[in-house]
Write a protein that holds these residues in place. Structure first.
Motif, PDB file in Angstrom:
ATOM      1  N   GLN A 183      16.212 -40.376  18.702  1.00  0.00           N
ATOM      2  CA  GLN A 183      17.664 -40.305  18.770  1.00  0.00           C
ATOM      3  C   GLN A 183      18.340 -40.043  17.426  1.00  0.00           C
ATOM      4  N   ALA A 184      18.666 -41.161  16.782  1.00  0.00           N
ATOM      5  CA  ALA A 184      19.582 -41.161  15.645  1.00  0.00           C
ATOM      6  C   ALA A 184      19.201 -40.225  14.504  1.00  0.00           C
ATOM      7  N   ILE A 185      19.146 -38.943  14.802  1.00  0.00           N
ATOM      8  CA  ILE A 185      18.952 -38.007  13.709  1.00  0.00           C
ATOM      9  C   ILE A 185      20.321 -37.639  13.176  1.00  0.00           C
ATOM     10  N   PRO A 186      20.607 -38.071  11.955  1.00  0.00           N
ATOM     11  CA  PRO A 186      21.954 -37.901  11.404  1.00  0.00           C
ATOM     12  C   PRO A 186      22.244 -36.421  11.186  1.00  0.00           C
ATOM     13  N   ASP A 187      23.495 -36.022  11.337  1.00  0.00           N
ATOM     14  CA  ASP A 187      23.711 -34.612  11.045  1.00  0.00           C
ATOM     15  C   ASP A 187      24.060 -34.391   9.591  1.00  0.00           C
ATOM     16  N   LEU A 188      23.027 -34.075   8.888  1.00  0.00           N
ATOM     17  CA  LEU A 188      23.138 -33.738   7.477  1.00  0.00           C
ATOM     18  C   LEU A 188      23.718 -32.338   7.356  1.00  0.00           C
ATOM     19  N   PRO A 189      24.246 -32.021   6.185  1.00  0.00           N
ATOM     20  CA  PRO A 189      24.719 -30.652   5.957  1.00  0.00           C
ATOM     21  C   PRO A 189      23.554 -29.668   6.067  1.00  0.00           C
ATOM     22  N   THR A 190      23.848 -28.465   6.460  1.00  0.00           N
ATOM     23  CA  THR A 190      22.808 -27.456   6.664  1.00  0.00           C
ATOM     24  C   THR A 190      21.928 -27.305   5.423  1.00  0.00           C
ATOM     25  N   THR A 191      22.547 -27.444   4.268  1.00  0.00           N
ATOM     26  CA  THR A 191      21.789 -27.368   3.020  1.00  0.00           C
ATOM     27  C   THR A 191      20.604 -28.334   3.011  1.00  0.00           C
ATOM     28  N   ALA A 192      20.826 -29.527   3.508  1.00  0.00           N
ATOM     29  CA  ALA A 192      19.751 -30.514   3.541  1.00  0.00           C
ATOM     30  C   ALA A 192      18.585 -29.999   4.388  1.00  0.00           C
TER      31      ALA A 192
ATOM     32  N   PHE B 201      18.622 -14.627   0.296  1.00  0.00           N
ATOM     33  CA  PHE B 201      18.874 -13.385   1.020  1.00  0.00           C
ATOM     34  C   PHE B 201      19.712 -13.578   2.280  1.00  0.00           C
ATOM     35  N   PHE B 202      19.581 -14.738   2.905  1.00  0.00           N
ATOM     36  CA  PHE B 202      20.273 -14.926   4.175  1.00  0.00           C
ATOM     37  C   PHE B 202      21.054 -16.224   4.228  1.00  0.00           C
ATOM     38  N   TYR B 203      20.858 -17.071   3.222  1.00  0.00           N
ATOM     39  CA  TYR B 203      21.580 -18.329   3.141  1.00  0.00           C
ATOM     40  C   TYR B 203      21.706 -18.602   1.663  1.00  0.00           C
ATOM     41  N   TRP B 204      22.842 -19.069   1.206  1.00  0.00           N
ATOM     42  CA  TRP B 204      22.978 -19.106  -0.244  1.00  0.00           C
ATOM     43  C   TRP B 204      22.105 -20.152  -0.909  1.00  0.00           C
ATOM     44  N   SER B 205      21.839 -19.925  -2.161  1.00  0.00           N
ATOM     45  CA  SER B 205      20.980 -20.800  -2.939  1.00  0.00           C
ATOM     46  C   SER B 205      21.813 -21.913  -3.573  1.00  0.00           C
ATOM     47  N   PRO B 206      21.538 -23.158  -3.196  1.00  0.00           N
ATOM     48  CA  PRO B 206      22.310 -24.271  -3.750  1.00  0.00           C
ATOM     49  C   PRO B 206      22.048 -24.430  -5.240  1.00  0.00           C
ATOM     50  N   SER B 207      22.946 -25.097  -5.922  1.00  0.00           N
ATOM     51  CA  SER B 207      22.771 -25.333  -7.359  1.00  0.00           C
ATOM     52  C   SER B 207      21.693 -26.398  -7.565  1.00  0.00           C
ATOM     53  N   PHE B 208      21.185 -26.458  -8.784  1.00  0.00           N
ATOM     54  CA  PHE B 208      20.214 -27.490  -9.127  1.00  0.00           C
ATOM     55  C   PHE B 208      20.697 -28.872  -8.718  1.00  0.00           C
ATOM     56  N   SER B 209      21.900 -29.198  -9.123  1.00  0.00           N
ATOM     57  CA  SER B 209      22.369 -30.570  -8.892  1.00  0.00           C
ATOM     58  C   SER B 209      22.431 -30.871  -7.399  1.00  0.00           C
TER      59      SER B 209
ATOM     60  N   ILE C  88      20.511 -29.546  -5.110  1.00  0.00           N
ATOM     61  CA  ILE C  88      19.139 -29.721  -4.639  1.00  0.00           C
ATOM     62  C   ILE C  88      18.611 -31.112  -4.958  1.00  0.00           C
ATOM     63  N   TYR C  89      18.846 -31.562  -6.182  1.00  0.00           N
ATOM     64  CA  TYR C  89      18.394 -32.904  -6.545  1.00  0.00           C
ATOM     65  C   TYR C  89      19.068 -33.954  -5.668  1.00  0.00           C
ATOM     66  N   ALA C  90      20.344 -33.750  -5.403  1.00  0.00           N
ATOM     67  CA  ALA C  90      21.072 -34.705  -4.561  1.00  0.00           C
ATOM     68  C   ALA C  90      20.512 -34.718  -3.142  1.00  0.00           C
ATOM     69  N   GLU C  91      20.243 -33.525  -2.611  1.00  0.00           N
ATOM     70  CA  GLU C  91      19.700 -33.450  -1.247  1.00  0.00           C
ATOM     71  C   GLU C  91      18.320 -34.089  -1.172  1.00  0.00           C
ATOM     72  N   LEU C  92      17.533 -33.878  -2.197  1.00  0.00           N
ATOM     73  CA  LEU C  92      16.200 -34.471  -2.206  1.00  0.00           C
ATOM     74  C   LEU C  92      16.281 -35.999  -2.148  1.00  0.00           C
ATOM     75  N   LYS C  93      17.209 -36.548  -2.916  1.00  0.00           N
ATOM     76  CA  LYS C  93      17.402 -37.998  -2.866  1.00  0.00           C
ATOM     77  C   LYS C  93      17.777 -38.440  -1.462  1.00  0.00           C
ATOM     78  N   ARG C  94      18.693 -37.704  -0.865  1.00  0.00           N
ATOM     79  CA  ARG C  94      19.141 -38.063   0.475  1.00  0.00           C
ATOM     80  C   ARG C  94      17.981 -37.980   1.473  1.00  0.00           C
ATOM     81  N   LEU C  95      17.196 -36.901   1.367  1.00  0.00           N
ATOM     82  CA  LEU C  95      16.065 -36.733   2.283  1.00  0.00           C
ATOM     83  C   LEU C  95      15.072 -37.883   2.139  1.00  0.00           C
ATOM     84  N   GLU C  96      14.860 -38.289   0.897  1.00  0.00           N
ATOM     85  CA  GLU C  96      13.940 -39.390   0.668  1.00  0.00           C
ATOM     86  C   GLU C  96      14.487 -40.691   1.249  1.00  0.00           C
TER      87      GLU C  96
END
Lengths: 220, 220
Positions: free
Chosen positions: B23-32, B60-68, B70-78
């Motif tokens: 169930q509870a799969i949170p809706d993270l931003p698409t970037t995540a 090419f088909f979805y924009w490339s997030p900035s470093f910061s 990406i690091y933030a998303e990685l923390k969230r994913l973890e």
DNA sequence: CGTTGCATGTAAGGTGTTACATGATTAC
DNA sequence: GTAATCATGTAACACCTTACATGCAACG
């Protein structure tokens, strides 16, 4: 029809009068220029009008901002002297409505933006392609459904753009917007075609996998 | 099939333990999901790696997030238990580097996103087309220059996508990404072609205007 | 010995969205 | 009479970027 208020009258005073270089043109977000650009194509528009119009023109090649965003941008444009507004009251009641018009200095600023601001790279956020890129995680049927829906979407957009393009191209004043609309028609046509081909690519892939799997099972 | 690994193992603490529906799969931003998706294609990647890879694939088909980002998303994913990280230290010095890997529950969540989350409409923010739409405000030479540069940009992107597509399509594991890359190649090819045609449309338009102007002058 | 690449992160701030509040008018 | 459309705005918040801070390694 409405009696053509002299919008130019009000904004001459805004700048330094005999300044040669207007120079200090602030870099507003592209959305602001898009809204100002819409105003440059019309006499007078309300925020509501702008949103509706954005939905059937801007939408095709640049996203349509939300109502609240449009109202906010209009305020900002007015603050900068790029637009003026007047309140229109219907004769019977006191229901007000704010109509915006571009000013001379607004037209100048918009032209400056078009001609001199650095052109940002086009932004594409294609969540359908992102999902296809993650096809190894998808159920094949769902992936096919997603692509089929995208094909429908592209076709719907193409048709809408086509209608608008047909409607506009008689009037020479709309030459640029209508050239862009023709671009949009082709864009969505291509979008549909590419999605169709991707769909059959993935179908082929799925068939190969099934074959391989059944071969393996056969060996077992 | 479906070894049905108890992803519950890692993130069981977070949820209600013996819950049947994940169930509870949170809706993270698409970037995540995009970042998690990249992880799903690899063994282990650092934030830096992810950024570099995003620049030559996602881009090419979805924009490339900035470093910061990406690091933030990685923390969230973890935090959600979708990725794990370990610190890698080179044998000689103590320079650390954090490598991320997707977890079983992360793979499940990503699959769920691909299969069940509502598909957002593709976002196109085409500032070149926006400028063309405002062609009545532009200096013709500048407009031509903008389009020419865009043609170069599209061609550059096409070429890059082509190189990646050629590199990838041998390995069957990369079937989906490489199908998408072929889509990208055609997309940028079309983009170039349409821009070229728009350019000659506008040139034609400019010539017509010049003619009309000189006719008018002639009449005078 | 300076620039480029690897490597990670924080802080501040802008951009833009959704949800909400409000109320009149038009159409069925 | 109630639903949809017109019409404007506020508040809260999410997303994402830039600028900055830090430091090692490798290449020339």
């Amino acid at each position: 029809m409405r009696g053509r208020i002299p919008s130019a009258m009000t904004d001459g005073a805004a700048r330094g009068a005999h300044d040669e270089e207007p120079q200090a043109i602030p870099d507003l977000p592209t959305t602001a220029w898009a809204v100002l650009g819409m105003l440059s194509h019309a006499e007078e528009l309300s925020g509501y009008d702008l949103k509706k119009w954005a939905d059937w023109s801007l939408q095709f090649f640049y996203w349509s901002p939300s109502f609240s965003q449009i109202y906010a941008e209009l305020k900002r444009l007015e603050k900068h002297g790029y637009a003026t507004s007047r309140t229109v009251v219907s004769e019977d009641g006191m229901r007000g409505k704010r109509m915006y018009a571009i000013t001379a200095s607004g037209r100048e600023a918009a032209a400056h933006w078009v001609n001199h601001s650095p052109v940002e790279a086009p932004v594409l956020k294609h969540s359908v392609m992102l999902r296809a890129w993650l096809g190894h995680l998808a159920e094949p049927d769902r992936m096919r459904e997603i692509l089929t829906q995208h094909i429908d979407y592209a076709e719907k957009m193409r048709r809408r753009a086509q209608i608008d393009a047909d409607g506009a191209d008689t009037n020479p004043e709309w030459a640029y917007p209508s050239a862009v609309l023709r671009w949009c028609v082709r864009h969505y046509e291509a979008e549909r075609e590419f999605a169709q081909d991707l769909l059959s690519d993935l179908d082929k892939l799925a068939r190969q996998r099934t074959r391989r799997k059944s071969t393996k099972e056969h060996k077992q």
